[in-house]
Design a protein around this motif. Sequence first.
Motif, PDB file in Angstrom:
ATOM      1  N   CYS A   1     -17.191  26.696 -32.598  1.00 48.72           N
ATOM      2  CA  CYS A   1     -17.991  25.607 -33.155  1.00 48.72           C
ATOM      3  C   CYS A   1     -17.567  24.243 -32.634  1.00 48.72           C
ATOM      4  O   CYS A   1     -17.670  23.247 -33.346  1.00 48.72           O
ATOM      5  N   GLY A   2     -17.102  24.173 -31.405  1.00 46.80           N
ATOM      6  CA  GLY A   2     -16.696  22.899 -30.825  1.00 46.80           C
ATOM      7  C   GLY A   2     -17.871  22.163 -30.195  1.00 46.80           C
ATOM      8  O   GLY A   2     -19.002  22.650 -30.181  1.00 46.80           O
ATOM      9  N   GLY A   3     -17.578  20.970 -29.664  1.00 46.24           N
ATOM     10  CA  GLY A   3     -18.601  20.160 -29.010  1.00 46.24           C
ATOM     11  C   GLY A   3     -18.787  20.558 -27.555  1.00 46.24           C
ATOM     12  O   GLY A   3     -17.878  21.108 -26.930  1.00 46.24           O
ATOM     13  N   SER A   4     -19.977  20.250 -27.012  1.00 50.08           N
ATOM     14  CA  SER A   4     -20.301  20.693 -25.661  1.00 50.08           C
ATOM     15  C   SER A   4     -19.641  19.857 -24.576  1.00 50.08           C
ATOM     16  O   SER A   4     -19.477  20.319 -23.456  1.00 50.08           O
ATOM     17  N   SER A   5     -19.285  18.605 -24.890  1.00 52.24           N
ATOM     18  CA  SER A   5     -18.803  17.745 -23.809  1.00 52.24           C
ATOM     19  C   SER A   5     -17.402  18.138 -23.354  1.00 52.24           C
ATOM     20  O   SER A   5     -17.175  18.328 -22.163  1.00 52.24           O
ATOM     21  N   THR A   6     -16.468  18.315 -24.284  1.00 53.45           N
ATOM     22  CA  THR A   6     -15.111  18.651 -23.836  1.00 53.45           C
ATOM     23  C   THR A   6     -14.583  19.973 -24.403  1.00 53.45           C
ATOM     24  O   THR A   6     -13.843  20.685 -23.727  1.00 53.45           O
ATOM     25  N   ASP A   7     -14.967  20.329 -25.628  1.00 55.22           N
ATOM     26  CA  ASP A   7     -14.404  21.541 -26.259  1.00 55.22           C
ATOM     27  C   ASP A   7     -14.861  22.835 -25.586  1.00 55.22           C
ATOM     28  O   ASP A   7     -14.056  23.617 -25.087  1.00 55.22           O
ATOM     29  N   LEU A   8     -16.161  23.069 -25.603  1.00 55.66           N
ATOM     30  CA  LEU A   8     -16.670  24.389 -25.205  1.00 55.66           C
ATOM     31  C   LEU A   8     -16.403  24.757 -23.746  1.00 55.66           C
ATOM     32  O   LEU A   8     -16.088  25.928 -23.474  1.00 55.66           O
ATOM     33  N   PRO A   9     -16.502  23.809 -22.808  1.00 53.05           N
ATOM     34  CA  PRO A   9     -16.224  24.198 -21.413  1.00 53.05           C
ATOM     35  C   PRO A   9     -14.828  24.788 -21.251  1.00 53.05           C
ATOM     36  O   PRO A   9     -14.603  25.616 -20.365  1.00 53.05           O
ATOM     37  N   GLU A  10     -13.892  24.390 -22.110  1.00 54.57           N
ATOM     38  CA  GLU A  10     -12.553  24.985 -22.055  1.00 54.57           C
ATOM     39  C   GLU A  10     -12.412  26.175 -22.993  1.00 54.57           C
ATOM     40  O   GLU A  10     -11.871  27.220 -22.637  1.00 54.57           O
ATOM     41  N   GLN A  11     -12.886  25.986 -24.226  1.00 60.06           N
ATOM     42  CA  GLN A  11     -12.612  26.986 -25.263  1.00 60.06           C
ATOM     43  C   GLN A  11     -13.307  28.324 -25.014  1.00 60.06           C
ATOM     44  O   GLN A  11     -12.704  29.382 -25.197  1.00 60.06           O
ATOM     45  N   THR A  12     -14.571  28.280 -24.624  1.00 64.30           N
ATOM     46  CA  THR A  12     -15.311  29.544 -24.528  1.00 64.30           C
ATOM     47  C   THR A  12     -14.761  30.463 -23.431  1.00 64.30           C
ATOM     48  O   THR A  12     -14.488  31.638 -23.703  1.00 64.30           O
ATOM     49  N   PRO A  13     -14.553  29.960 -22.205  1.00 58.12           N
ATOM     50  CA  PRO A  13     -13.960  30.861 -21.191  1.00 58.12           C
ATOM     51  C   PRO A  13     -12.567  31.343 -21.620  1.00 58.12           C
ATOM     52  O   PRO A  13     -12.227  32.512 -21.422  1.00 58.12           O
ATOM     53  N   TYR A  14     -11.803  30.463 -22.225  1.00 61.40           N
ATOM     54  CA  TYR A  14     -10.449  30.832 -22.654  1.00 61.40           C
ATOM     55  C   TYR A  14     -10.489  31.928 -23.721  1.00 61.40           C
ATOM     56  O   TYR A  14      -9.844  32.980 -23.580  1.00 61.40           O
ATOM     57  N   LEU A  15     -11.284  31.706 -24.746  1.00 62.31           N
ATOM     58  CA  LEU A  15     -11.318  32.671 -25.851  1.00 62.31           C
ATOM     59  C   LEU A  15     -11.994  33.983 -25.453  1.00 62.31           C
ATOM     60  O   LEU A  15     -11.726  35.032 -26.054  1.00 62.31           O
ATOM     61  N   ALA A  16     -12.856  33.932 -24.442  1.00 60.49           N
ATOM     62  CA  ALA A  16     -13.520  35.163 -23.969  1.00 60.49           C
ATOM     63  C   ALA A  16     -12.531  36.129 -23.322  1.00 60.49           C
ATOM     64  O   ALA A  16     -12.870  37.282 -23.058  1.00 60.49           O
ATOM     65  N   ASN A  17     -11.337  35.679 -23.081  1.00 65.68           N
ATOM     66  CA  ASN A  17     -10.278  36.587 -22.639  1.00 65.68           C
ATOM     67  C   ASN A  17      -9.788  37.482 -23.768  1.00 65.68           C
ATOM     68  O   ASN A  17      -9.182  38.518 -23.525  1.00 65.68           O
ATOM     69  N   TYR A  18     -10.024  37.059 -25.003  1.00 61.61           N
ATOM     70  CA  TYR A  18      -9.416  37.746 -26.148  1.00 61.61           C
ATOM     71  C   TYR A  18     -10.422  38.252 -27.184  1.00 61.61           C
ATOM     72  O   TYR A  18     -10.111  39.150 -27.958  1.00 61.61           O
ATOM     73  N   PHE A  19     -11.589  37.616 -27.207  1.00 59.06           N
ATOM     74  CA  PHE A  19     -12.557  37.931 -28.261  1.00 59.06           C
ATOM     75  C   PHE A  19     -13.965  38.094 -27.679  1.00 59.06           C
ATOM     76  O   PHE A  19     -14.267  37.549 -26.617  1.00 59.06           O
ATOM     77  N   ASN A  20     -14.813  38.778 -28.428  1.00 63.55           N
ATOM     78  CA  ASN A  20     -16.242  38.608 -28.224  1.00 63.55           C
ATOM     79  C   ASN A  20     -16.576  37.233 -28.807  1.00 63.55           C
ATOM     80  O   ASN A  20     -16.142  36.917 -29.914  1.00 63.55           O
ATOM     81  N   VAL A  21     -17.334  36.436 -28.072  1.00 60.33           N
ATOM     82  CA  VAL A  21     -17.535  35.053 -28.504  1.00 60.33           C
ATOM     83  C   VAL A  21     -19.009  34.641 -28.480  1.00 60.33           C
ATOM     84  O   VAL A  21     -19.819  35.198 -27.734  1.00 60.33           O
ATOM     85  N   ILE A  22     -19.324  33.668 -29.318  1.00 64.72           N
ATOM     86  CA  ILE A  22     -20.642  33.025 -29.345  1.00 64.72           C
ATOM     87  C   ILE A  22     -20.388  31.534 -29.309  1.00 64.72           C
ATOM     88  O   ILE A  22     -19.520  31.042 -30.034  1.00 64.72           O
ATOM     89  N   ASP A  23     -21.164  30.792 -28.492  1.00 65.26           N
ATOM     90  CA  ASP A  23     -21.108  29.340 -28.626  1.00 65.26           C
ATOM     91  C   ASP A  23     -22.508  28.745 -28.579  1.00 65.26           C
ATOM     92  O   ASP A  23     -23.498  29.460 -28.381  1.00 65.26           O
ATOM     93  N   SER A  24     -22.552  27.426 -28.802  1.00 67.10           N
ATOM     94  CA  SER A  24     -23.845  26.731 -28.808  1.00 67.10           C
ATOM     95  C   SER A  24     -23.863  25.657 -27.721  1.00 67.10           C
ATOM     96  O   SER A  24     -24.446  24.591 -27.911  1.00 67.10           O
ATOM     97  N   PHE A  25     -23.250  25.964 -26.584  1.00 67.05           N
ATOM     98  CA  PHE A  25     -23.156  25.000 -25.483  1.00 67.05           C
ATOM     99  C   PHE A  25     -24.536  24.439 -25.144  1.00 67.05           C
ATOM    100  O   PHE A  25     -25.452  25.186 -24.796  1.00 67.05           O
ATOM    101  N   ASP A  26     -24.709  23.123 -25.238  1.00 66.57           N
ATOM    102  CA  ASP A  26     -26.065  22.584 -25.126  1.00 66.57           C
ATOM    103  C   ASP A  26     -26.243  21.498 -24.063  1.00 66.57           C
ATOM    104  O   ASP A  26     -27.226  20.754 -24.099  1.00 66.57           O
ATOM    105  N   THR A  27     -25.329  21.413 -23.119  1.00 62.11           N
ATOM    106  CA  THR A  27     -25.556  20.493 -22.003  1.00 62.11           C
ATOM    107  C   THR A  27     -26.371  21.251 -20.945  1.00 62.11           C
ATOM    108  O   THR A  27     -25.825  21.961 -20.092  1.00 62.11           O
TER     109      THR A  27
END
Lengths: 327, 327
Positions: B68-94
């Motif tokens: 549930c992070g923001g698209s500008s700085t959080d998700l570009p880092e968090q989603t690829p990182y967490l996808a190493n460990y979890f099934n993930v969903i994000d709302s990346f909107d850029t």
Amino acid sequence: MAIRIGIYGYGNLGKGVESAITQNPDLTAVGVFTKRDPATVKTRTGIPVYSVEKALEMTKEIDVMIICGGSSTDLPEQTPYLANYFNVIDSFDTHAKIPEHFKNVDHAATAKDKLAIISVGWDPGMFSLARLYSSSILVDGKDYTFWGKGVSQGHSDAIRRIDGVQDAKQYTVPVEEALRAVRNAENPELSTRQKHTRECFVVAKEGADKAKIESEIKNMPNYFADYDTSVTFISQDELNEKHSGIPHGGFVIRSGKTGLNGEHSHVIEYSLKLDSNPEFTASVLVAYARACYRLQKQGVFGCKTVFDIPPVLLSPLSREEVIKSML
Amino acid sequence: MAIRIGIYGYGNLGKGVESAITQNPDLTAVGVFTKRDPATVKTRTGIPVYSVEKALEMTKEIDVMIICGGSSTDLPEQTPYLANYFNVIDSFDTHAKIPEHFKNVDHAATAKDKLAIISVGWDPGMFSLARLYSSSILVDGKDYTFWGKGVSQGHSDAIRRIDGVQDAKQYTVPVEEALRAVRNAENPELSTRQKHTRECFVVAKEGADKAKIESEIKNMPNYFADYDTSVTFISQDELNEKHSGIPHGGFVIRSGKTGLNGEHSHVIEYSLKLDSNPEFTASVLVAYARACYRLQKQGVFGCKTVFDIPPVLLSPLSREEVIKSML
């Protein structure tokens, strides 16, 4: 190579499929299959006409057969039968009988490693998808389907069967006040009468008793008795001139609440305004024929519905292009 | 057993996910993961709060992580990182950066047999689906997306950064005349200015030069200069009272032609009217978390989008129930 489509049945829907295929360069129409004498049928784009018996000799030349028969007697027989030989798509729309039709088609398709997609069109079809998506998102909510303004073939036929009626056209019209209340998230309880009205344009035979015709229409059980129905007598010329189209459409609206105490309301609305009901239905069928072809290439068999199909398979564009241009 | 969801980030969106999970009995919230000191965060429903570092020790306890992070700085880092460990969903909107984000997430998820679904919400998300479905059906057509009436967080922030501004709220409003023309299948060419107006409600600091503020807003490049913008100065009390919500919504409308000579027009419209933008987005995320869980059970891995997901997987109901009640 283009995806090779067979068109089984050549009424309004079959003609719509023929014309939709011309808009999709990745598809090609192999021909039309008809129960009539092929020599008496001329296609709009000059594609070949075959007797239905000929279809079974052409299983290698057709990737997907789009079955364009009626739901009452044609499709319950044709779709399970043809699913023995082809990947098939139909627009079976008798809602109450869908589970039974599904079972019959699934049985045939599964046994022969064919893929069938049934009940494709706008309702069932796109409206079903609207109901599914919106109810999955707004789980605490209620949805409403309104039809129209549009021509109901079944109701027009029912009027034409009345003694003294020469011709008729019936429009189903959603009630504006009901639409307003639903859009306003008021979750109204709506009776049949409160959702739709029925407008009938009738050509009476010479000397017919118009008052009697009007009364017969308005009191016809199932078709009209539960609705506010208007009957307008007009000439055959006026009917031909002003009411020859086959427009339709409608609305699927769901409102629902979110928040720990349901403090926020949301409204999702999907609507269609169609100049030609059969041509739009045909356009949906053709997009699902593309998906059917792609999916069976992946080794997916059996009976499917619009609920099972990944949306990306419908597009003439590639997955990458779709992500880039539409996401 | 319920599907176990982790909530990564606890702003408006994370709170929305927490609350949406309470509406879905087949899902359960394992806890919230925060970059802040967990002791300082109190959840609305009392679910546990963990530091983000703790997440990696809980891979066995979480079926799907909703980021549930923001698209500008959080998700570009968090989603690829967490996808190493979890099934993930994000709302990346850029929108412009989706292909790059997709690639990064796909790389990580594929390597670790995880399933990721990115850019889930309403735009991107449900609006993307509306564009895909309608363009696949009406291939000879054109679609338009309008946003609003709703709060743009980015534009509100931009106003708040102006010297002399104490607080502000900006609404994006679709132009009625443009909506009318599009619905009427007129296929208008619309400039930025012709599609949306921007309404700004601004609280000026004491003694601030209001004329200067108004001019700075209206001439701000990218944000306001290309739009008809109205600026209304109000008190902080009025802003708090009348403009504290986060409503949004919009319209995706496609018109297109069918028939051998394009003789029939059709209009497909999908619209949303949302009291709470983050809670609705959260409800979409939660439905796709269900689909994610079901799909990875089938052995599907890598990065997916809403375009790839069979709609039936979103519903809390079974396939049979969905066919029976919604098709």
